[in-house]
Enzyme design. Structure first.
Site, PDB file in Angstrom:
ATOM      1  N   ASP A  44       0.837  -1.201   0.000  1.00  0.00           N
ATOM      2  CA  ASP A  44       0.000   0.000   0.000  1.00  0.00           C
ATOM      3  C   ASP A  44       0.873   1.253   0.000  1.00  0.00           C
ATOM      4  O   ASP A  44       1.803   1.376   0.817  1.00  0.00           O
ATOM      5  CB  ASP A  44      -0.891   0.037   1.240  1.00  0.00           C
ATOM      6  CG  ASP A  44      -2.001  -0.997   1.211  1.00  0.00           C
ATOM      7  OD1 ASP A  44      -2.178  -1.647   0.167  1.00  0.00           O
ATOM      8  OD2 ASP A  44      -2.686  -1.145   2.245  1.00  0.00           O
TER       9      ASP A  44
ATOM     10  N   LYS B 283      -6.432  -7.184   0.331  1.00  0.00           N
ATOM     11  CA  LYS B 283      -7.565  -7.630   1.133  1.00  0.00           C
ATOM     12  C   LYS B 283      -7.322  -9.007   1.726  1.00  0.00           C
ATOM     13  O   LYS B 283      -7.649  -9.260   2.888  1.00  0.00           O
ATOM     14  CB  LYS B 283      -8.846  -7.622   0.298  1.00  0.00           C
ATOM     15  CG  LYS B 283      -9.241  -6.239  -0.202  1.00  0.00           C
ATOM     16  CD  LYS B 283     -10.647  -6.195  -0.738  1.00  0.00           C
ATOM     17  CE  LYS B 283     -11.660  -6.267   0.365  1.00  0.00           C
ATOM     18  NZ  LYS B 283     -11.614  -5.137   1.292  1.00  0.00           N
TER      19      LYS B 283
ATOM     20  N   ASN C 109      -4.680  -8.617   4.504  1.00  0.00           N
ATOM     21  CA  ASN C 109      -5.279  -7.925   5.648  1.00  0.00           C
ATOM     22  C   ASN C 109      -6.152  -8.877   6.462  1.00  0.00           C
ATOM     23  O   ASN C 109      -6.101  -8.898   7.702  1.00  0.00           O
ATOM     24  CB  ASN C 109      -6.143  -6.754   5.177  1.00  0.00           C
ATOM     25  CG  ASN C 109      -5.345  -5.612   4.584  1.00  0.00           C
ATOM     26  OD1 ASN C 109      -4.112  -5.558   4.710  1.00  0.00           O
ATOM     27  ND2 ASN C 109      -6.021  -4.690   3.934  1.00  0.00           N
TER      28      ASN C 109
ATOM     29  N   GLY D 219     -22.614  -0.579  12.685  1.00  0.00           N
ATOM     30  CA  GLY D 219     -22.381  -1.981  13.014  1.00  0.00           C
ATOM     31  C   GLY D 219     -22.666  -2.890  11.837  1.00  0.00           C
ATOM     32  O   GLY D 219     -22.144  -2.685  10.742  1.00  0.00           O
TER      33      GLY D 219
ATOM     34  N   GLY E  11     -12.845  -2.959   6.950  1.00  0.00           N
ATOM     35  CA  GLY E  11     -13.704  -4.054   6.494  1.00  0.00           C
ATOM     36  C   GLY E  11     -12.979  -5.384   6.483  1.00  0.00           C
ATOM     37  O   GLY E  11     -13.549  -6.426   6.831  1.00  0.00           O
ATOM     38  N   ASP E  12     -11.705  -5.358   6.114  1.00  0.00           N
ATOM     39  CA  ASP E  12     -10.895  -6.577   6.141  1.00  0.00           C
ATOM     40  C   ASP E  12     -10.655  -7.043   7.572  1.00  0.00           C
ATOM     41  O   ASP E  12     -10.661  -8.252   7.846  1.00  0.00           O
ATOM     42  CB  ASP E  12      -9.551  -6.340   5.448  1.00  0.00           C
ATOM     43  CG  ASP E  12      -9.713  -5.972   3.991  1.00  0.00           C
ATOM     44  OD1 ASP E  12     -10.699  -6.407   3.376  1.00  0.00           O
ATOM     45  OD2 ASP E  12      -8.851  -5.247   3.464  1.00  0.00           O
TER      46      ASP E  12
ATOM     47  N   THR F 220      -9.493  -0.608  15.004  1.00  0.00           N
ATOM     48  CA  THR F 220      -8.581  -0.285  13.908  1.00  0.00           C
ATOM     49  C   THR F 220      -8.795   1.115  13.356  1.00  0.00           C
ATOM     50  O   THR F 220      -7.841   1.764  12.936  1.00  0.00           O
ATOM     51  CB  THR F 220      -8.714  -1.303  12.758  1.00  0.00           C
ATOM     52  OG1 THR F 220      -9.940  -1.105  12.048  1.00  0.00           O
ATOM     53  CG2 THR F 220      -8.659  -2.726  13.291  1.00  0.00           C
TER      54      THR F 220
ATOM     55  N   GLY G  35      -3.438   3.412   8.907  1.00  0.00           N
ATOM     56  CA  GLY G  35      -2.941   2.245   8.202  1.00  0.00           C
ATOM     57  C   GLY G  35      -3.927   1.097   8.216  1.00  0.00           C
ATOM     58  O   GLY G  35      -4.989   1.160   8.844  1.00  0.00           O
TER      59      GLY G  35
END
Length: 299
Positions: free
Chosen positions: A13, A40, A43, A222, A248-249, A279, A284
């Site tokens: 990234d 993804k 992660n 949520g 999301g990952d 997170t 990051g």
């Protein structure tokens, strides 16, 4: 604790920090410019390992200098990298732009991820078929995802992100399908459903189309969890978002780890929301994920 195998992408990234996102034809100055591990698949593997699951990553990196960056955090998290192939050419690259509100845009160059073939996946048959939970996403080809899905004997978790056209059996065998509202709407269209915008209606449409269970993330609100005849709202802790890259990952990886541990889908989704909420308070992707034993936010 059961094990998790993630079949998917590994990227490097490039992070850019902006006051606001760029407009067409515009030039902006940015901060950042640092490189970090991403993708993804990687992660999700990192998150699953940090959530406590023995985790295997299956994918590909290039033979460039950046490849060591792509795998660095996975090594630190204890992910098994023996099924990561080194191929000729560049590793995958993602250019990640984050604005002052913590919202992000991502442009991905597949690199070695685009060279993951069904034949390569078949070479991972033993580890995939022996996994308690197998996780797929959309950063390798639809054909390779189908090849992996056909090898699963445990539980298949499918995260249709980014959205690609996949064989319907991949979606229909998911337990659960993990999507946000836009991805869920696209998945429903792929299954011949209506073009919907309401999150709950999309989830109900996916269930009616034959998907056994669905988890739809709805940002800071949520998630919606559908299993059986019920659609349940699972709240997320209220935190101030600094950077949503990889959240999301993080959710998907943590969810998979708790499913491998035997949690119910509702309990796993609640834990994943807390993991992801941690997170977004840090910059990051993998670098923002909580180490094993870290206290997570609560409701």
């Amino acid at each position: 604790m059961g094990n998790v195998v993630v079949v998917g992408s590994l990227n490097v990234d490039l992070h850019l920090l902006l006051q606001r996102h760029i407009l067409p034809g515009e030039t902006l100055l940015a901060g950042g410019g640092t490189f970090s591990p991403g993708g993804k698949g990687a992660n999700q593997a990192c998150a699953a390992a940090l959530a406590g699951a023995p985790t295997v990553m299956a994918g590909a990196i290039g033979d460039d200098a950046a490849s060591s960056v792509a795998t660095s955090r996975l090594e630190d998290a204890g992910v098994d990298l023996s099924h990561v192939k080194r191929l000729e050419g560049p590793s995958g690259l993602a250019v990640v732009s984050v604005d002052a509100e913590g919202e992000n845009t991502v442009v991905v160059v597949p690199g070695a991820n685009g060279l993951v073939t069904p034949e390569m996946v078949q070479g991972w048959a033993e580890v995939i078929s022996g996994a308690d939970v197998v996780v797929l996403q959309g950063e390798i080809s639809a054909e390779s995802n189908l090849a992996a899905a056909r090898l699963v004997t445990g539980r298949l978790v499918v995260n249709l992100a980014p959205v690609i056209e996949v064989d319907p059996t991949v979606l229909l065998n998911a337990r659960p399908l993990v999507v946000n509202e836009h991805e869920g709407a696209a998945a429903l269209l792929q299954l011949g459903g209506a073009d919907l915008t309401d999150p709950r209606a999309i989830v109900e449409g996916l269930r009616a189309a034959g998907i056994e269970s669905v988890v739809m993330t709805v940002g800071s609100a949520g998630s919606l969890v559908a299993e059986g005849s019920d659609v349940t709202e699972v709240a997320s802790p209220k935190v101030k978002a600094v950077d949503t890259v990889g959240a999301g990952d993080a959710f998907c990886g943590a969810l998979s780890a708790r499913l491998a541990a035997g949690d119910s889908l509702l309990d796993a989704s609640g834990y994943a929301s807390r993991f992801a909420a941690y997170t977004v308070q840090h910059e990051g992707a993998q670098s923002s994920y909580p180490a094993v034993g870290t206290e997570l936010p609560t409701l």
